[in-house]
Design a protein around this motif. Structure first.
Motif, short mmCIF file in Angstrom:
data_model
loop_
_atom_site.label_atom_id
_atom_site.label_comp_id
_atom_site.label_asym_id
_atom_site.label_seq_id
_atom_site.Cartn_x
_atom_site.Cartn_y
_atom_site.Cartn_z
N CYS A 180 40.14 45.00 18.39
CA CYS A 180 40.46 46.18 17.57
C CYS A 180 40.02 45.87 16.14
CB CYS A 180 41.95 46.47 17.61
SG CYS A 180 42.46 47.86 16.59
N ALA A 181 39.16 46.75 15.61
CA ALA A 181 38.68 46.58 14.25
C ALA A 181 38.53 47.93 13.58
CB ALA A 181 37.34 45.84 14.26
N PRO A 182 38.65 48.00 12.25
CA PRO A 182 39.01 46.91 11.36
C PRO A 182 40.52 46.72 11.31
CG PRO A 182 38.62 48.89 10.09
CD PRO A 182 38.34 49.24 11.52
N SER A 183 40.93 45.57 10.90
CA SER A 183 42.36 45.27 10.93
C SER A 183 42.91 44.79 9.59
CB SER A 183 42.64 44.21 11.99
OG SER A 183 41.97 43.01 11.67
N VAL B 152 52.86 47.72 23.84
CA VAL B 152 52.56 46.46 24.51
C VAL B 152 52.82 45.28 23.59
CG1 VAL B 152 50.69 45.07 25.47
CG2 VAL B 152 50.86 47.51 26.04
N SER B 153 52.27 45.37 22.36
CA SER B 153 52.36 44.22 21.46
C SER B 153 52.00 44.66 20.06
CB SER B 153 51.40 43.12 21.93
OG SER B 153 51.44 41.99 21.08
N CYS B 154 52.35 43.85 19.07
CA CYS B 154 51.95 44.15 17.70
C CYS B 154 51.90 42.87 16.89
CB CYS B 154 52.85 45.18 17.04
SG CYS B 154 54.58 44.70 16.84
N ILE B 155 51.17 42.95 15.77
CA ILE B 155 51.03 41.80 14.90
C ILE B 155 51.05 42.23 13.45
CG2 ILE B 155 48.48 41.91 15.05
CD1 ILE B 155 48.50 38.81 14.91
N SER B 156 51.84 41.50 12.67
CA SER B 156 51.79 41.63 11.23
C SER B 156 51.80 40.18 10.72
CB SER B 156 52.95 42.45 10.70
OG SER B 156 52.81 42.67 9.32
N SER B 157 52.85 39.75 10.04
CA SER B 157 52.97 38.32 9.76
C SER B 157 53.46 37.58 10.99
CB SER B 157 53.95 38.08 8.61
OG SER B 157 53.49 38.69 7.44
N TYR C 157 45.17 51.37 23.74
CA TYR C 157 44.90 51.88 22.41
C TYR C 157 45.39 50.89 21.36
CZ TYR C 157 44.53 56.39 24.82
OH TYR C 157 44.18 57.40 25.67
N CYS C 158 44.62 50.75 20.29
CA CYS C 158 45.14 50.02 19.14
C CYS C 158 45.44 51.03 18.03
CB CYS C 158 44.20 48.93 18.67
SG CYS C 158 42.62 49.47 18.01
N ALA C 159 46.38 50.67 17.19
CA ALA C 159 46.81 51.56 16.12
C ALA C 159 47.18 50.73 14.90
CB ALA C 159 48.00 52.40 16.58
N ALA C 160 47.09 51.37 13.73
CA ALA C 160 47.30 50.67 12.47
C ALA C 160 48.51 51.22 11.72
CB ALA C 160 46.05 50.77 11.59
N ASP C 161 49.29 50.31 11.18
CA ASP C 161 50.51 50.63 10.44
C ASP C 161 50.43 49.91 9.10
OD1 ASP C 161 54.08 50.09 11.20
OD2 ASP C 161 53.07 50.84 9.41
N ARG C 162 50.14 50.64 8.05
CA ARG C 162 49.96 50.01 6.74
C ARG C 162 51.28 49.48 6.19
NH1 ARG C 162 46.30 52.76 2.27
NH2 ARG C 162 44.73 51.80 3.60
N ALA D 149 49.15 46.23 9.85
CA ALA D 149 49.74 45.71 11.07
C ALA D 149 49.09 46.48 12.21
CB ALA D 149 51.25 45.92 11.08
N ILE D 150 48.79 45.78 13.28
CA ILE D 150 48.11 46.42 14.42
C ILE D 150 49.01 46.38 15.64
CG2 ILE D 150 46.17 46.28 16.01
CD1 ILE D 150 45.35 47.21 13.24
N GLY D 151 49.11 47.49 16.29
CA GLY D 151 49.85 47.57 17.54
C GLY D 151 48.93 47.93 18.68
N TRP D 152 49.26 47.42 19.84
CA TRP D 152 48.56 47.81 21.06
C TRP D 152 49.52 48.61 21.94
CZ3 TRP D 152 43.51 47.45 22.25
CH2 TRP D 152 42.71 46.58 21.52
#
Length: 120
Positions: free
Chosen positions: A21-24, A43-48, A87-92, A28-31
């Motif tokens: 998933c780009a750009p990231s 499914v999953s997400c990443i921030s710090s 799907y990927c999604a972005a959370d600022r 924070a990106i969630g799937w």
């Protein structure tokens, strides 16, 4: 931001795939995934830090490559029930707090999805 999800395909049960998933950068990106006839599922997400749904813990790994401005979702030990559009999604906001979130309503931008089919 226009997110691009890629890496889906047809794989046999027990196989692996790596979704991208780009750009990231600065998000924070969630799937999420949506199987035919079912509701969208986080499914999953990443921030710090990272988080996983119970259904994928131990099989899915989310990671970020800042140099490539890309977030990856490594999927191992695939099962037929993993078949879905991912799907990927972005959370600022979650990028600033460092805590990613599971609810779709927090994500401002969405990619077009990539199909994962698990079948023998």
């Amino acid at each position: 931001v226009q997110l691009q999800a890629s890496g889906g395909g047809l794989v046999q049960p027990g196989g692996s795939l790596r979704l991208s998933c780009a750009p990231s950068e600065f998000y924070a990106i969630g799937w999420f995934r949506q199987a035919p006839g079912k509701e969208r599922e986080w499914v999953s997400c990443i921030s710090s830090s990272t988080k996983y749904a119970d259904s994928v813990k131990g099989r899915f790994t989310i990671s970020r490559d800042n140099a490539k401005n890309t977030v990856y979702l490594q999927i191992n030990s695939l099962k037929p029930e993993d078949t879905a559009v991912y799907y990927c999604a972005a959370d600022r906001a979650a990028y600033r707090t460092g805590i990613c979130r599971a609810l779709p309503r927090f994500y401002e931008w969405w990619g077009q999805g990539t199909l994962v089919t698990v079948s023998s």
